[in-house]
Structures are given as structure tokens and as C-alpha cells.
Design a protein around this motif. Sequence first.
Motif, PDB file in Angstrom:
ATOM      1  N   TYR A  96      10.797   3.160 -10.515  1.00  0.00           N
ATOM      2  CA  TYR A  96      11.169   4.084  -9.483  1.00  0.00           C
ATOM      3  C   TYR A  96      12.538   3.826  -8.932  1.00  0.00           C
ATOM      4  O   TYR A  96      12.868   2.684  -8.826  1.00  0.00           O
ATOM      5  CB  TYR A  96      10.113   4.137  -8.397  1.00  0.00           C
ATOM      6  CG  TYR A  96       8.765   4.642  -8.835  1.00  0.00           C
ATOM      7  CD1 TYR A  96       8.531   5.996  -8.988  1.00  0.00           C
ATOM      8  CD2 TYR A  96       7.666   3.628  -9.390  1.00  0.00           C
ATOM      9  CE1 TYR A  96       7.257   6.561  -9.201  1.00  0.00           C
ATOM     10  CE2 TYR A  96       6.556   4.526  -9.942  1.00  0.00           C
ATOM     11  CZ  TYR A  96       6.248   5.875  -9.795  1.00  0.00           C
ATOM     12  OH  TYR A  96       4.974   6.225 -10.251  1.00  0.00           O
ATOM     13  N   ASP A  97      12.962   4.708  -8.109  1.00  0.00           N
ATOM     14  CA  ASP A  97      14.309   4.441  -7.338  1.00  0.00           C
ATOM     15  C   ASP A  97      14.229   5.151  -5.981  1.00  0.00           C
ATOM     16  O   ASP A  97      14.386   6.214  -5.616  1.00  0.00           O
ATOM     17  CB  ASP A  97      15.472   4.983  -8.138  1.00  0.00           C
ATOM     18  CG  ASP A  97      16.890   4.597  -7.541  1.00  0.00           C
ATOM     19  OD1 ASP A  97      16.970   4.103  -6.496  1.00  0.00           O
ATOM     20  OD2 ASP A  97      18.061   4.710  -8.356  1.00  0.00           O
ATOM     21  N   LEU A 115      -0.036  10.793 -10.317  1.00  0.00           N
ATOM     22  CA  LEU A 115      -1.390  11.139  -9.734  1.00  0.00           C
ATOM     23  C   LEU A 115      -2.183   9.993  -9.204  1.00  0.00           C
ATOM     24  O   LEU A 115      -3.020   9.474  -9.941  1.00  0.00           O
ATOM     25  CB  LEU A 115      -1.931  12.095 -10.457  1.00  0.00           C
ATOM     26  CG  LEU A 115      -2.923  13.188  -9.850  1.00  0.00           C
ATOM     27  CD1 LEU A 115      -3.313  14.235 -10.824  1.00  0.00           C
ATOM     28  CD2 LEU A 115      -4.063  12.627  -9.453  1.00  0.00           C
ATOM     29  N   THR A 116      -1.870   9.581  -7.991  1.00  0.00           N
ATOM     30  CA  THR A 116      -2.497   8.099  -7.578  1.00  0.00           C
ATOM     31  C   THR A 116      -4.099   8.185  -7.469  1.00  0.00           C
ATOM     32  O   THR A 116      -4.533   7.180  -7.652  1.00  0.00           O
ATOM     33  CB  THR A 116      -2.070   7.890  -5.986  1.00  0.00           C
ATOM     34  OG1 THR A 116      -0.417   8.300  -6.081  1.00  0.00           O
ATOM     35  CG2 THR A 116      -2.116   6.525  -5.835  1.00  0.00           C
ATOM     36  N   GLY A 117      -4.677   9.479  -7.296  1.00  0.00           N
ATOM     37  CA  GLY A 117      -5.888   9.309  -7.194  1.00  0.00           C
ATOM     38  C   GLY A 117      -6.640   9.103  -8.508  1.00  0.00           C
ATOM     39  O   GLY A 117      -7.947   8.795  -8.385  1.00  0.00           O
ATOM     40  N   ALA A 143       0.615   2.907  -5.316  1.00  0.00           N
ATOM     41  CA  ALA A 143       1.583   4.133  -5.265  1.00  0.00           C
ATOM     42  C   ALA A 143       2.578   4.209  -6.533  1.00  0.00           C
ATOM     43  O   ALA A 143       2.707   4.857  -6.995  1.00  0.00           O
ATOM     44  CB  ALA A 143       2.151   4.560  -3.844  1.00  0.00           C
ATOM     45  N   VAL A 144       2.751   2.830  -6.863  1.00  0.00           N
ATOM     46  CA  VAL A 144       3.714   2.617  -7.835  1.00  0.00           C
ATOM     47  C   VAL A 144       3.113   1.766  -8.968  1.00  0.00           C
ATOM     48  O   VAL A 144       3.830   1.025  -9.736  1.00  0.00           O
ATOM     49  CB  VAL A 144       4.978   1.737  -7.337  1.00  0.00           C
ATOM     50  CG1 VAL A 144       5.646   2.754  -6.215  1.00  0.00           C
ATOM     51  CG2 VAL A 144       4.464   0.611  -6.610  1.00  0.00           C
ATOM     52  N   SER A 145       1.884   1.581  -9.083  1.00  0.00           N
ATOM     53  CA  SER A 145       1.007   0.909 -10.055  1.00  0.00           C
ATOM     54  C   SER A 145       1.161   1.569 -11.535  1.00  0.00           C
ATOM     55  O   SER A 145       0.902   0.752 -12.413  1.00  0.00           O
ATOM     56  CB  SER A 145      -0.236   0.744  -9.651  1.00  0.00           C
ATOM     57  OG  SER A 145      -1.038   2.024  -9.573  1.00  0.00           O
ATOM     58  N   GLN A 146       1.683   2.843 -11.524  1.00  0.00           N
ATOM     59  CA  GLN A 146       1.805   3.577 -13.041  1.00  0.00           C
ATOM     60  C   GLN A 146       3.211   3.826 -12.904  1.00  0.00           C
ATOM     61  O   GLN A 146       3.871   4.186 -11.997  1.00  0.00           O
ATOM     62  CB  GLN A 146       0.876   4.818 -12.922  1.00  0.00           C
ATOM     63  CG  GLN A 146      -0.817   4.221 -13.014  1.00  0.00           C
ATOM     64  CD  GLN A 146      -0.909   3.743 -14.160  1.00  0.00           C
ATOM     65  OE1 GLN A 146      -0.736   3.715 -15.151  1.00  0.00           O
ATOM     66  NE2 GLN A 146      -1.748   2.529 -14.161  1.00  0.00           N
ATOM     67  N   GLY A 162       2.650   9.419  -2.538  1.00  0.00           N
ATOM     68  CA  GLY A 162       3.824  10.012  -1.755  1.00  0.00           C
ATOM     69  C   GLY A 162       3.445  10.050  -0.088  1.00  0.00           C
ATOM     70  O   GLY A 162       4.302   9.801   0.689  1.00  0.00           O
ATOM     71  N   TYR A 163       2.267  10.262   0.155  1.00  0.00           N
ATOM     72  CA  TYR A 163       1.729  10.307   1.440  1.00  0.00           C
ATOM     73  C   TYR A 163       1.506   9.009   2.037  1.00  0.00           C
ATOM     74  O   TYR A 163       1.601   8.899   3.263  1.00  0.00           O
ATOM     75  CB  TYR A 163       0.513  11.371   1.756  1.00  0.00           C
ATOM     76  CG  TYR A 163       1.055  12.844   1.709  1.00  0.00           C
ATOM     77  CD1 TYR A 163       0.936  13.509   2.946  1.00  0.00           C
ATOM     78  CD2 TYR A 163       1.624  13.426   0.763  1.00  0.00           C
ATOM     79  CE1 TYR A 163       1.618  14.768   3.007  1.00  0.00           C
ATOM     80  CE2 TYR A 163       1.869  14.976   0.868  1.00  0.00           C
ATOM     81  CZ  TYR A 163       2.184  15.389   2.107  1.00  0.00           C
ATOM     82  OH  TYR A 163       2.458  16.639   2.087  1.00  0.00           O
ATOM     83  N   TYR A 164       1.082   8.051   1.322  1.00  0.00           N
ATOM     84  CA  TYR A 164       1.041   6.651   1.615  1.00  0.00           C
ATOM     85  C   TYR A 164       2.618   6.071   2.043  1.00  0.00           C
ATOM     86  O   TYR A 164       2.399   5.588   3.195  1.00  0.00           O
ATOM     87  CB  TYR A 164       0.622   5.620   0.628  1.00  0.00           C
ATOM     88  CG  TYR A 164      -0.879   5.854  -0.121  1.00  0.00           C
ATOM     89  CD1 TYR A 164      -1.862   6.414   0.649  1.00  0.00           C
ATOM     90  CD2 TYR A 164      -0.904   5.553  -1.424  1.00  0.00           C
ATOM     91  CE1 TYR A 164      -3.124   6.808   0.098  1.00  0.00           C
ATOM     92  CE2 TYR A 164      -2.362   5.660  -1.911  1.00  0.00           C
ATOM     93  CZ  TYR A 164      -3.391   6.275  -1.251  1.00  0.00           C
ATOM     94  OH  TYR A 164      -4.466   6.616  -1.849  1.00  0.00           O
ATOM     95  N   LEU A 165       3.586   6.562   1.309  1.00  0.00           N
ATOM     96  CA  LEU A 165       4.726   6.158   1.619  1.00  0.00           C
ATOM     97  C   LEU A 165       5.010   6.825   2.973  1.00  0.00           C
ATOM     98  O   LEU A 165       5.730   6.248   3.996  1.00  0.00           O
ATOM     99  CB  LEU A 165       5.512   6.427   0.628  1.00  0.00           C
ATOM    100  CG  LEU A 165       5.509   5.652  -0.537  1.00  0.00           C
ATOM    101  CD1 LEU A 165       6.214   6.367  -1.866  1.00  0.00           C
ATOM    102  CD2 LEU A 165       6.382   4.293  -0.607  1.00  0.00           C
ATOM    103  N   ALA A 166       4.825   8.268   3.114  1.00  0.00           N
ATOM    104  CA  ALA A 166       5.281   8.814   4.363  1.00  0.00           C
ATOM    105  C   ALA A 166       4.295   8.381   5.508  1.00  0.00           C
ATOM    106  O   ALA A 166       5.086   8.017   6.574  1.00  0.00           O
ATOM    107  CB  ALA A 166       4.784  10.349   4.335  1.00  0.00           C
ATOM    108  N   GLY A 167       3.361   8.020   5.422  1.00  0.00           N
ATOM    109  CA  GLY A 167       2.467   7.186   6.526  1.00  0.00           C
ATOM    110  C   GLY A 167       3.376   5.905   6.835  1.00  0.00           C
ATOM    111  O   GLY A 167       3.582   5.585   8.216  1.00  0.00           O
ATOM    112  N   ALA A 168       3.684   5.215   5.854  1.00  0.00           N
ATOM    113  CA  ALA A 168       4.322   4.085   6.184  1.00  0.00           C
ATOM    114  C   ALA A 168       5.815   4.390   6.877  1.00  0.00           C
ATOM    115  O   ALA A 168       6.164   3.395   7.764  1.00  0.00           O
ATOM    116  CB  ALA A 168       4.784   3.024   4.939  1.00  0.00           C
ATOM    117  N   ILE A 169       6.403   5.168   6.608  1.00  0.00           N
ATOM    118  CA  ILE A 169       7.724   5.594   7.067  1.00  0.00           C
ATOM    119  C   ILE A 169       7.727   5.756   8.601  1.00  0.00           C
ATOM    120  O   ILE A 169       8.067   5.648   9.693  1.00  0.00           O
ATOM    121  CB  ILE A 169       8.257   6.820   6.236  1.00  0.00           C
ATOM    122  CG1 ILE A 169       8.731   6.276   5.069  1.00  0.00           C
ATOM    123  CG2 ILE A 169       9.424   7.512   7.086  1.00  0.00           C
ATOM    124  CD1 ILE A 169       9.379   7.300   4.200  1.00  0.00           C
TER     125      ILE A 169
END
Length: 373
Positions: A96-97, A115-117, A143-146, A162-169
Motif C-alpha cells: 500500500y502507499d 475486503l476486510t470482512g 486493514a492491511v493484512s492482505q 477504509g473506514y477503520y482508517l477514516a475513524g482513526a483520521i
Amino acid sequence: MTHEKVQDILDRAVAEDGIPGIVAEVHDADGTWFGTAGAADLATGHRRQPGEHIHIGSSGKAFTAATVLTLAAEGRLSLDDPVNTWLPGVLETGGYDGDKITVRQLLNHTSGLFLTGLAPELQTSLVTQPARVWTTSELLKLAVSQPPVGAPGGQFVYSNGGYYLAGAIIEKVTGNTYAAEVERAVIRPLDLTHTYVRPAEATGYPHPHPTTYVTGALKDGVDPATLTAENWASMIDHDKPPVDVTTLNTSWGWAAGGIVSTTEDLTRFLRAISTGTLLPPAQHREMWTMVDNNDSVVWLPHARYGLGVIEFDSAGMGGLTVRGVSGTLPGSFTLALSTGDGGRSVVIHTNLEPKGLDIPIKIIKAVYGVALG
């Protein structure tokens, strides 16, 4: 649309499709109608009722998106900010970048995150550690495990990550918790008095609430590591006896699906985001700028995705613009839809995930009078 027709669909969902309990709340020019069938709890036989606290699953993504859009309206972030602006280094792994993936792409599922689920660690945990409390740092790692499934800004792939990252932001920008910012940006302005972000350690819900059940489980011998977006449905055995999962820990949902609400509160939220009364005009347009889902994850025919929200194209809805949210998690399925002017809305909830989309599609047809394919 007749309420009798909707009630018949609800009754059939219980009698023929094995749903323990189902409700539909309809708001239109004639007022409010609440229909129910089946039981809130199979052991007691208590019927479902208005005002139940329900876990709305991925419908909560719209709350996260609305909170991010509020911060954008306040000038505190931009949807075009790279993730590295706020979470430097978090995406610098696994291909990822973080300089190329933007906040907008996190919210409309075009970031390239997988697809994190279906992450094997999560699927295994749901079976072997149902009480596990996931921390934010663990969710960001999940979120980045695959590896990426596409380039940033490319195809739509539904990703809780993506929403985990959004929550952290949200937390990084404000210095507050995700729950506090959702409260400030959405819950208080709309007076959603029975809506909240479920605490990470929670094992129950306020009363009244339905008991939630699962009948599906991975087929014997299936390795969670082999699950993909294409094969997961065929890997599930739906013929198990109902199992009570009301106390299941749902901290893995968090900013991707951690909201508890009621049909009435969800109706109020839906009307606000559909008509533009929650967000300023610019952010309202951003929320409803849609991308095609490319049939990668299809909730309902003719649906496209915005920022945490779905919209049916007018061709599939007899010329109507119908907007909404949808979410599912073990023991709970929610679909909430409204016309763009807020004039007619419906919220559907079942306390067991339906095997398919036949039931909600029939209800949509009845409520909106369309021949949805």
C-alpha cells in the motif's frame, strides 16, 4: 402501496424463510406505519415492537462519512488529503502507499484495500474468540493484512478497512474519540436520543432490543484463509439451528459499523442525509457523488455507492431517486431507504441475516411500487 401487502411479506418472511422476527417502519404522506412479524426472542415468544435498539451494522458507515464531511466543512481536513497526511506510515506496508490513497477513496471503497470482512484472522476470531475486544491499532493492522486488490482510485471493492482508517483520521484531526465526534457531528444535531456508538467492551443492548440469532456457519472443513468475495457465500451452511449471538462483541465493527439505533432514529438520520439538512450543500453533494460497484459486492439491484451511502439509479426505480444505507452483521440485517425529498421512507430490520435479498426486494417493490429486478 398498501400496508397489508407489506405485512403479508413480513408474515411470509417468518413462516417461509425462517426469519425469527422482522419489522418495517414506513413514513409517507399518510403518516407512520409500523409492521412486525415473528418474535423478538424465540425463547419467550415476545413480539417485536417499536423503539427496539438495533445494531445497524454497515449502515453506520454513513455516520462516519457524515462526521468526516463535517470536518471538511469546518476546514479541518480535505477529502483529497492523502492518508499519510494524518496517519503517516500506517499504509506503508503490504504494497500500500499512503501518499496515493486519499480520504475520499477510503469512504467510497476505491482505495484498493481488500475486503476486510473476509480477513482470515477476523473470521477465525468470530468463531474461536467471540468476546475478543479489538483495539484500534489491531484494526488498522487488519486493514492491511492482505495485499491490495487494485490501484487507488480504481475499482470499487467494499472494505471495512477504509473506514477503520477514516475513524482513526477523525481521532487524529480532532484529538477526540470517534464516538465523541459522531455524537457532536451527527447524533446531537439530529436529536437521535436512542442512537450511540457501541462501546468496544459492550456485551448487550439497552431495553427493549431483539435477541439476535445466526443459523449460518462455515461448512465443516472450510479454512477461513480460503474465503474470497466470490466464494464466501458458497462456503456457508445455513441449516444450523438458531444460535443466540446477542452478546457477541462487535468492536471489530467500530467506524465501519458500530452504531446502535432504532427504526425511528434511523429514519430521521436517513431523511437528513437524503435531503441535505445535516450537511452544507458542498458536502451533501460529495456524500451523494456515486461510483459504480462493478457487481463486486451487490446488496440490491441497480445500487451504486457514495460516501457511506447507497443510491438506486432512477431507471431501476421507475424514475424515483431512492437513497439509503444498509448493513449486516451476525444476527442483524438493516436496510433503510428514502426518496430524495424525504417524502417516503422505509426501514427494515431482521434479527437474523436473511439468506438472500428476496425479502427486502419484495418490501421495496411494495413500498415504492416499482418492478425492481
